[in-house]
Write a protein that holds these residues in place. Sequence first.
Motif, short mmCIF file in Angstrom:
data_model
loop_
_atom_site.label_atom_id
_atom_site.label_comp_id
_atom_site.label_asym_id
_atom_site.label_seq_id
_atom_site.Cartn_x
_atom_site.Cartn_y
_atom_site.Cartn_z
N LYS A 99 -67.15 101.21 89.82
CA LYS A 99 -67.78 101.49 91.10
C LYS A 99 -66.75 101.99 92.10
CE LYS A 99 -68.63 97.68 94.18
NZ LYS A 99 -69.46 96.49 94.31
N ALA A 102 -66.34 105.60 91.44
CA ALA A 102 -67.45 106.30 92.09
C ALA A 102 -67.18 106.44 93.59
CB ALA A 102 -68.76 105.55 91.85
N TRP A 103 -66.71 105.36 94.18
CA TRP A 103 -66.38 105.37 95.61
C TRP A 103 -65.31 106.43 95.90
CZ3 TRP A 103 -67.26 103.56 100.47
CH2 TRP A 103 -66.19 103.57 101.37
N LYS A 106 -66.66 109.97 95.63
CA LYS A 106 -67.49 110.30 96.78
C LYS A 106 -66.64 110.52 98.03
CE LYS A 106 -70.52 106.90 96.23
NZ LYS A 106 -71.65 106.03 96.58
N GLU A 178 -73.63 113.02 95.56
CA GLU A 178 -73.42 111.57 95.69
C GLU A 178 -74.39 110.80 94.82
OE1 GLU A 178 -73.54 110.63 99.80
OE2 GLU A 178 -71.57 111.51 100.17
N ASN A 179 -75.62 111.30 94.76
CA ASN A 179 -76.60 110.68 93.88
C ASN A 179 -76.16 110.72 92.43
OD1 ASN A 179 -78.81 109.30 94.60
ND2 ASN A 179 -80.12 111.08 94.94
N ASP A 182 -73.52 108.08 91.80
CA ASP A 182 -74.09 106.72 91.75
C ASP A 182 -74.87 106.50 90.46
OD1 ASP A 182 -73.06 105.72 94.01
OD2 ASP A 182 -74.72 106.34 95.30
N TYR A 185 -72.64 105.90 87.56
CA TYR A 185 -72.07 104.56 87.57
C TYR A 185 -73.08 103.53 87.08
CZ TYR A 185 -70.87 100.03 89.39
OH TYR A 185 -70.66 98.69 89.51
N TYR A 186 -74.26 103.55 87.69
CA TYR A 186 -75.25 102.54 87.30
C TYR A 186 -75.75 102.78 85.88
CZ TYR A 186 -75.36 100.48 91.89
OH TYR A 186 -75.00 99.83 93.02
N ARG A 213 -79.92 96.11 94.50
CA ARG A 213 -79.65 97.43 95.05
C ARG A 213 -80.97 98.18 95.27
NH1 ARG A 213 -76.07 99.24 97.89
NH2 ARG A 213 -74.70 97.91 96.70
#
Lengths: 348, 79
Positions: A99, A102-103, A106, A178-179, A182, A185-186, A213
């Motif tokens: 995550k 991912a951060w 982004k 960004e989607n 995310d 990641y998920y 979430r």
Amino acid sequence: MSSAGGSNPEYVTARVRARKSALYGDEEYRKLVRMGPSEIARFMEESDYEVEINALGARHSGVDLIEYALNRNLARQFDDLLEWAGGRLYDLIARYLRKFDAWNVKTVIRGLYSDADREDVEDDLIRAGEFDDAVVDSLLSAPNIEEVVDRLSGTIFGADLDAAYEDYEDTNVLVPLENAVDRTYYGHLLDELVVDEATAQYRAFLEAEIDFRNARNALRLAQSGADIDPAAYYIDGGTLFTASGLASLSQNRDELVAAIRESQYGDDLSAALDELENAESLIRFERALDVALLEYTNGLGHVFPLSITPIASYILAKEREVDNIRAIARGREAGLAEDQIQQELVIL
Amino acid sequence: MLEVFLQETGTAAPAIEPNAAAALALGLAALGAGYAERGIGAAAMGAIAEDDSLFVNGLIMTVLPETLVILAVVGFFLI
């Protein structure tokens, strides 16, 4: 169980338990809430955060210093975890820690989009994920977003970002990119997770993370009344919602609350749900979600001592500590009262 | 008929000599101790890395399974 290249839960859990007991407790938080930013920084310098405060003390001050020191410390602690762990344990830890990858992705993309200075972007990165410094640096030095997408092509984010980049070129807004990050990641969170007794607990934690979430997103959408398709923000893999179910629930807040109340999380969240029904405030509810998750993983640490669960419990506790200290520092800077800040903290 | 057959084979030499069996027992005990120490040693190293003062405790915990081998050695001499 373990062989060359196998996992080493004994070593990692022993270290993690020592680190967990060194986290701030009630007592420390009570002191911190009364301090100003510079006092907090000094307090941190005398505990685990010494290295970071000393390294950054010359360049930053006040709340910025605290913020960057927290980020760096988080990165160092979690990098340690990945360094210690081997084999299967590494895979399990990396799933969650991605995550931060991912951060970072982004943040870099946003930085390029808004023409921010490289140094400003670099300060905001949390180098805790699986990417090593070379990868992160190469992302930082990319001249434009296309180049970032290109340089990520070998990683797990590559395929989804590639597809989303065309959308971005058409619309010139960052949301598709960004989607995509995310979702990747998920998507990898539960992907090919081999389940035995201990990892079943870990999977339950990851599923709870996804469920919460989703619940958070749905509530925010319901609250804001914005005309956005909730299914576009739906994250696959949880047990609580389905894509279509979430879409209809987010239209109606009362039904959504009722659905959560009837779910497996109903007992843990009942106090928070009552509050949500009465008050308009989402913040209290989101905080209650955090507390519920933290409580859950805290108990988890004792069920299977030699598995991923104590490590997951430490990771979450550490994240909450960082959030708490940040909340205190920002709260004090903004001049909030002590009990107001106290309400923001996620403490067991 | 069968009884006679059983008695006859019963008088034959054992599959392994007592000394060899004792040696085997000692070896297996040592193997078990080693396996136990693997986990404890790893955990002890982790704890010591975080806090130096745990060195003595870690050392004691790590060698505790050696008692298995000591008992096995006693058995070895008894035979």
